[in-house]
Design an enzyme around this catalytic site. Structure first.
Site, mmCIF file in Angstrom:
data_model
loop_
_atom_site.group_PDB
_atom_site.id
_atom_site.type_symbol
_atom_site.label_atom_id
_atom_site.label_comp_id
_atom_site.label_asym_id
_atom_site.label_seq_id
_atom_site.Cartn_x
_atom_site.Cartn_y
_atom_site.Cartn_z
ATOM 1 N N CYS A 138 -1.102 -11.219 -24.834
ATOM 2 C CA CYS A 138 -1.211 -11.132 -23.773
ATOM 3 C C CYS A 138 -0.916 -10.262 -22.345
ATOM 4 O O CYS A 138 -1.779 -10.409 -21.682
ATOM 5 C CB CYS A 138 -2.376 -12.342 -23.278
ATOM 6 S SG CYS A 138 -1.223 -13.295 -23.299
ATOM 7 N N ASN B 80 -0.767 -15.645 -32.001
ATOM 8 C CA ASN B 80 0.595 -14.151 -31.523
ATOM 9 C C ASN B 80 1.887 -14.869 -31.242
ATOM 10 O O ASN B 80 2.921 -14.366 -30.977
ATOM 11 C CB ASN B 80 0.031 -13.377 -30.279
ATOM 12 C CG ASN B 80 0.095 -14.574 -29.112
ATOM 13 O OD1 ASN B 80 -0.143 -15.564 -29.091
ATOM 14 N ND2 ASN B 80 -0.244 -13.671 -28.569
ATOM 15 N N GLU C 166 2.594 -21.432 -16.984
ATOM 16 C CA GLU C 166 3.743 -22.735 -18.384
ATOM 17 C C GLU C 166 4.886 -21.732 -17.643
ATOM 18 O O GLU C 166 5.107 -21.078 -16.921
ATOM 19 C CB GLU C 166 3.548 -22.160 -19.565
ATOM 20 C CG GLU C 166 2.205 -22.952 -19.362
ATOM 21 C CD GLU C 166 1.482 -22.508 -20.210
ATOM 22 O OE1 GLU C 166 1.690 -21.423 -21.225
ATOM 23 O OE2 GLU C 166 0.663 -23.832 -21.173
ATOM 24 N N GLU D 286 -4.000 -20.341 -19.800
ATOM 25 C CA GLU D 286 -3.775 -18.830 -20.366
ATOM 26 C C GLU D 286 -4.182 -17.482 -21.178
ATOM 27 O O GLU D 286 -4.726 -18.091 -22.411
ATOM 28 C CB GLU D 286 -2.438 -19.232 -21.070
ATOM 29 C CG GLU D 286 -1.222 -19.490 -20.530
ATOM 30 C CD GLU D 286 -0.944 -19.143 -19.161
ATOM 31 O OE1 GLU D 286 -1.704 -18.034 -18.535
ATOM 32 O OE2 GLU D 286 -0.045 -19.911 -18.370
#
Ligand code: ADP
Length: 483
Positions: free
Chosen positions: A289, A157, A463, A255
């Protein structure tokens, strides 16, 4: 089709500075989700190629780690500049393989550059400590050292920025990497390798293998030279990889999926909430997400919000992401649109009312009409499963306590949003939401300077931000005695 004139197109893997095919010559086909057309092929590599890539990264590690932070930073600065200078060509490539609108692809490429630049700057801020010693004749130092070879698995994505967020941090820390881009969108990842080489990243510091996920993942997990695994993707795959990597005592960051709530209180600015709701739900056609999955709207503003939101959603232009003015591209593949269709069918069968979209788009293929559903209830699949598509269910609530409880009633904890003009409520609810990231009167939060990551089944590790480098560093205590 891919433009062969695009200098960043590469249909080979990067191992130890060489661009190579799979050992047996096998390839995987990559399609354009807007047209279904096969745009090209990339190597279908497996364990043997991955092992060589890991060995190349291991061989390159001492020299890269030994460079000064300023030298590593300078290479990353050049890379960030190159990415920015080539935003148009890189964005077109991204849209061709991923489907998102050209405007969104440009946004992703620019944030990709921003991550690299951020970590170029952070390289020089990897500090240690001197701890006051309990002994008169000994000094206590704490240093930070790169963990070694980092294996990076990225999703389809955000095929460019997810690599920058991981590899930028890894390189700043002094690690070397092997990257496995998603098989659906390998071109942006391979382009990252071409750009890195052009920017002066030494051979072997960045290696990229494309191919079948499981054998590549197995080599990452079982090869003792890999000291760190970083993964962005679905929760089931992440849990499987994390448990195996931890059994081999590798550092791990994950993640994973989300099920983001978006709460609109009676006291919210409804116009702003509706505008932010569109951004928060429909970016990348709902395929992020951190995209809102569930809207909770308080009774007093339910109808007004539903009307404004549905109107804005109905105006979104759907089409091939390369066409001007398109806001919503196709979904990534047939599996994705089948899930969207199943969630809408399930919700409407259980009493939800469609107030925008609700069906496949007349363009066919994997295009779905952006959808808003009224009267959603907790028994619907959409309440507990991540739809990962352009469908917005509106749940109704009465009290703040109820909204927080509903928002937290999921195993996920990545991002949550809420809208209120009450200052005390803003602090209360921000504190009560069990999420790694919370937006107050904001539906889009991601920036390179802030920590991105989740809690619960959304994973662990952060991150971006000053914390993003820490996941690539080991701490060492040095005691200097006999002074
Ligand atoms: P999604 O449902 O978004 O495709 P996945 O978790 O399947 O999410 O994919 C995210 C990334 O994980 C992709 O690069 C994919 O190739 C990779 N992946 C999937 N299965 C495995 C596996 N068994 N080992 C290693 N990587 C995997």
């Amino acid at each position: 089709m891919l433009k062969k004139t695009n200098p960043w197109v590469r249909e080979a893997n990067l191992i130890g500075g060489q661009w190579v095919g799979a050992d047996n010559g096998a390839v995987i086909e990559v399609d354009n989700p807007a047209t279904g057309e096969i745009i090209g092929t990339v190597p279908n590599a497996g364990r043997a190629e991955t092992k060589r890539a890991i060995e190349a990264a291991h061989a390159a590690f001492p020299a890269w780690a030994a460079r000064t932070a300023a030298e590593r930073g300078a290479v990353l600065h050049r890379l960030a500049g190159l990415i920015r200078d080539n935003v148009d060509a890189l964005a077109e490539l991204l849209t061709l393989e991923q489907g998102k609108s050209l405007a969104e692809s440009k946004g992703e490429v620019m944030i990709s550059a921003a991550y690299v630049q951020w970590f170029a700057e952070e390289a020089r801020r990897i500090y240690g400590d001197v701890i006051p010693s309990p002994w008169a004749n000994r000094k206590i130092l704490v240093t930070r050292e790169p963990v070694g070879v980092a294996a990076c698995i990225t999703p389809w994505n955000f095929p460019s920025s997810m690599i920058s967020r991981k590899v930028g941090a890894a390189l700043a820390a002094g690690c070397t990497v092997v990257v496995k881009p998603a098989e659906l969108t390998p071109y942006s990842g391979l382009a990252w390798g071409v750009l890195a080489a052009e920017a002066g990243v030494p051979d072997g510091v960045v290696n990229i293998v494309t191919g079948t996920a499981a054998p590549i993942g197995d080599e990452f997990i079982e090869n003792p030279l890999v000291r760190k695994l970083t993964f962005t993707g679905s929760t089931p795959v992440g849990k499987m990889l994390a448990s195996r990597a931890i059994a081999n005592m590798k550092r791990v960051s994950m993640e994973l999926g989300g099920n983001a709530p978006f709460i609109v209180f009676d006291d919210a600015d409804i116009d702003r909430a509706a505008e932010q709701a569109v951004l928060s739900k429909f970016r990348n056609s709902g395929q992020t997400c951190v995209c809102t999955n569930r809207f909770f709207v308080q009774s007093g503003v339910y109808d007004a919000f539903a009307e404004k939101f549905a109107k804005a959603v109905g105006a979104l232009k759907v089409g091939n992401g390369l066409e001007p003015g398109v806001a919503q591209g196709p979904l990534i593949n047939a599996k994705a649109i089948d899930k969207v269709a199943a969630h809408v069918a399930d919700a409407t069968a259980k009493g939800a009312r469609v107030i925008a979209g609700g069906t496949r788009h007349p363009l066919g293929g994997t295009f779905w009409s952006p959808t808003v559903l009224r009267d959603a209830t907790p028994d619907m699949r959409i309440a507990s499963e991540e739809t990962f598509g352009p469908v917005a269910p509106l749940f109704r609530f009465e009290t703040e306590e109820e909204a927080v409880r509903l928002a937290n009633s999921t195993e996920y904890g990545l991002a949550g949003y809420f809208f209120t003009r009450d200052l005390a409520r803003a602090f209360r609810v921000a504190g009560a939401l069990k999420y790694g990231q919370v937006g107050v009167n904001e539906g889009l939060l991601t920036t390179e300077v802030a920590p991105f990551g989740g809690v619960k089944d959304s994973g662990f590790g952060r991150e971006g931000s000053k914390y993003g480098v820490e996941d690539y560093l080991d701490m060492k205590y040095v005691c200097i005695g006999g002074l």
